[in-house]
Design an enzyme around this catalytic site. Structure first.
Site, PDB file in Angstrom:
ATOM      1  N   ASN A   1      69.344  -3.618 -46.029  1.00 38.56           N
ATOM      2  CA  ASN A   1      68.963  -3.769 -47.621  1.00 38.56           C
ATOM      3  C   ASN A   1      69.154  -2.552 -47.812  1.00 38.56           C
ATOM      4  OD1 ASN A   1      65.990  -2.403 -47.683  1.00 38.56           O
ATOM      5  ND2 ASN A   1      65.782  -3.526 -45.615  1.00 38.56           N
ATOM      6  N   LYS A  42      79.969  -3.092 -28.387  1.00 40.54           N
ATOM      7  CA  LYS A  42      80.609  -3.552 -30.088  1.00 40.54           C
ATOM      8  C   LYS A  42      81.208  -4.956 -29.515  1.00 40.54           C
ATOM      9  CE  LYS A  42      83.959  -2.586 -33.233  1.00 40.54           C
ATOM     10  NZ  LYS A  42      85.091  -1.524 -33.866  1.00 40.54           N
ATOM     11  N   PRO A 101      58.214  -8.438 -37.176  1.00 41.87           N
ATOM     12  CA  PRO A 101      56.230  -8.888 -36.700  1.00 41.87           C
ATOM     13  C   PRO A 101      56.351  -8.083 -38.632  1.00 41.87           C
ATOM     14  CG  PRO A 101      56.913  -7.188 -35.620  1.00 41.87           C
ATOM     15  CD  PRO A 101      58.170  -7.911 -35.921  1.00 41.87           C
ATOM     16  N   PHE A 109      53.272  -2.686 -51.164  1.00 42.30           N
ATOM     17  CA  PHE A 109      54.231  -2.742 -52.264  1.00 42.30           C
ATOM     18  C   PHE A 109      54.686  -4.202 -52.349  1.00 42.30           C
ATOM     19  CE2 PHE A 109      55.853   1.202 -54.153  1.00 42.30           C
ATOM     20  CZ  PHE A 109      55.001   1.702 -53.184  1.00 42.30           C
TER      21      PHE A 109
END
Ligand code: CTP
Length: 418
Positions: free
Chosen positions: A225, A304, A322, A344
């Site tokens: 992310n 790969k 988890p 957060f």
């Protein structure tokens, strides 16, 4: 107005320890004088007002003009300046200082300071100022090891209350390897910030997670992310400045390890979970600033994957990771006690409601919520805008740099530590 209309200057951050501080940087005559340029730049960037004072020999290594440009102020090179003495320059500089940093502090300069001499601009300002003295030694290994230097440093600490940062160990300009190298400018800035911060977290152990996690697809690909890690790293630096012993569990980021912080580097959520199991218990608080991936590829290939093997419309089967914070919350309830838990919440809408739901669902004490869709908050930018949400309500903290917001978050956390 034309295209050349003046732009307002960004205000120095009013909420970090060095913002607005009057700092004297005294440059001694050693080869590491060039590193003092970077030091002045970093201090100025942190919002400090810097006055540079140089010994005569320092000027042989770096010109005063360089420091004048970097600090935006006249540089003091002489004890008696015929144009300036109507207000006794060295006393004015000494009086207005909040902190005096000597970098590089050579063996000779340390000896002169320890002897209480005032025979040039640097020693006179050091003797006259009542501001704390931060010494960053730099010299040959054997000069540093010499008991006379050790005694002089001890005297500066014991008699003058001086603080010392470094020297580091490494390859020296004199071709020797060992202690004697000037502390890195960033380390000197961190030491200065720490001197300017009330140690309200002294004796506390705080674990902070930061950054994204990378969930492997195969040895070269991952799911990830956009978290940069900046908020968590800023929290770690701020907590360190306030005296805490900090362990930073960091996912992959491009950021340098914060000075004075133990950093545990991890790649994926499960490695972060193991690191938390090792470090979270026994501490005073765990602050979960990491953007942990909620899902991971079901099975990471150990070789790969070749395009031809993947096919034209591949799908990646996912498994749930988890929830680490919820896991800590549940474990704490089982144990009947444990660290303060701060989560957060990255949201794009309905921020406070979602934060409140996370507070309950994850069993934590406080949720720091931010709207990651705002251009000046959330991922990858240097500023943030957050709301602290607990069972009692929600408080919006002042907007600012992530360094400043980190301090405001710790202002909320500190009084909750038992
Ligand atoms: N968190 C965690 N483990 C996860 C995901 C998130 O411990 N697998 C923590 C984060 O570190 C953060 C808090 O949970 O402190 C909230 O993270 P966020 O991504 O906002 O929430 P999610 O629980 O993932 O919920 P959603 O994505 O549905 O908003």
């Amino acid at each position: 107005m034309t295209d050349h209309a003046r732009q307002p200057k960004l205000a120095a951050d009013p909420a970090t320890p060095l913002a607005g501080a009057e700092i004297v940087v005294a440059v001694g005559g050693g080869i590491a004088a060039y590193k003092a340029c970077e030091l002045v730049r970093l201090l100025t960037k942190a919002g400090a007002q810097v006055t540079v004072v140089m010994t005569r020999r320092a000027q042989k290594f770096v010109g005063a003009l360089t420091f004048q440009a970097l600090s935006g102020r006249a540089v003091m090179t002489e004890l008696i300046d015929p144009g300036q003495e109507h207000d006794i320059g060295h006393i004015r500089v000494a009086d207005r200082a909040d902190l005096m940093i000597v970098a590089p502090a050579t063996a000779n300069l340390i000896a002169r300071l320890a002897a209480g001499m005032a025979d040039d601009a640097v020693t006179a300002v050091a003797l006259a100022t009542r501001a704390p003295l931060l010494i960053a030694p730099s010299m040959n290994v054997n000069m540093w090891a010499n008991p006379l230097t050790a005694a002089n440093v001890r005297r500066l600490i014991d008699v003058a209350g001086a603080h010392v940062v470094g020297p580091g160990d490494g390859f020296l300009a004199c071709r020797w390897t060992g202690p004697g190298r000037l502390a890195e400018p960033a380390d000197i800035v961190a030491a200065a910030a720490r001197l300017r911060t009330a140690p309200d977290l002294a004796g506390r152990r705080i674990v902070i997670t930061a950054g994204p996690t990378h969930e492997p697809i195969d040895p070269v690909r991952y799911l990830g992310n956009r978290s940069s890690g900046k908020m968590g790293y800023a929290l770690a630096a701020a907590a360190m400045q306030r005296g805490a012993a900090v362990t930073l569990i960091a996912g992959p980021t491009a950021l340098p390890d914060p000075v004075g912080v133990d950093v545990v580097h991890v790649e994926d959520a499960r490695a972060m979970e193991r690191a938390l199991a090792d470090h979270a218990w026994g501490g005073d608080a765990v602050i979960m600033a990491a953007a942990i991936a909620d899902f991971r590829p079901l099975a990471a290939a150990d070789k790969k994957l070749k395009r031809t093997e993947i096919g034209l419309a591949p799908t990646i089967a996912l498994d749930a990771n988890p929830d680490l914070l919820a896991g800590l919350g549940a474990e704490r309830a089982r144990r009947g006690g444990g660290p303060l838990l701060v989560g957060f919440a990255a949201e794009t809408h309905d921020v406070v409601n979602y934060a409140r739901a996370k507070l309950a669902a994850k069993g934590c004490d406080l949720v720091i919520a931010n709207d990651v869709s705002a251009p000046d908050a959330g991922f990858a930018v240097d500023t943030n805008r957050v709301i602290a949400v607990d069972a009692g309500g929600a408080v919006e903290l002042p907007f600012g740099s992530k360094a400043a917001v980190a301090h405001r978050i710790l202002d909320v956390v500190a009084p909750r530590l038992r």
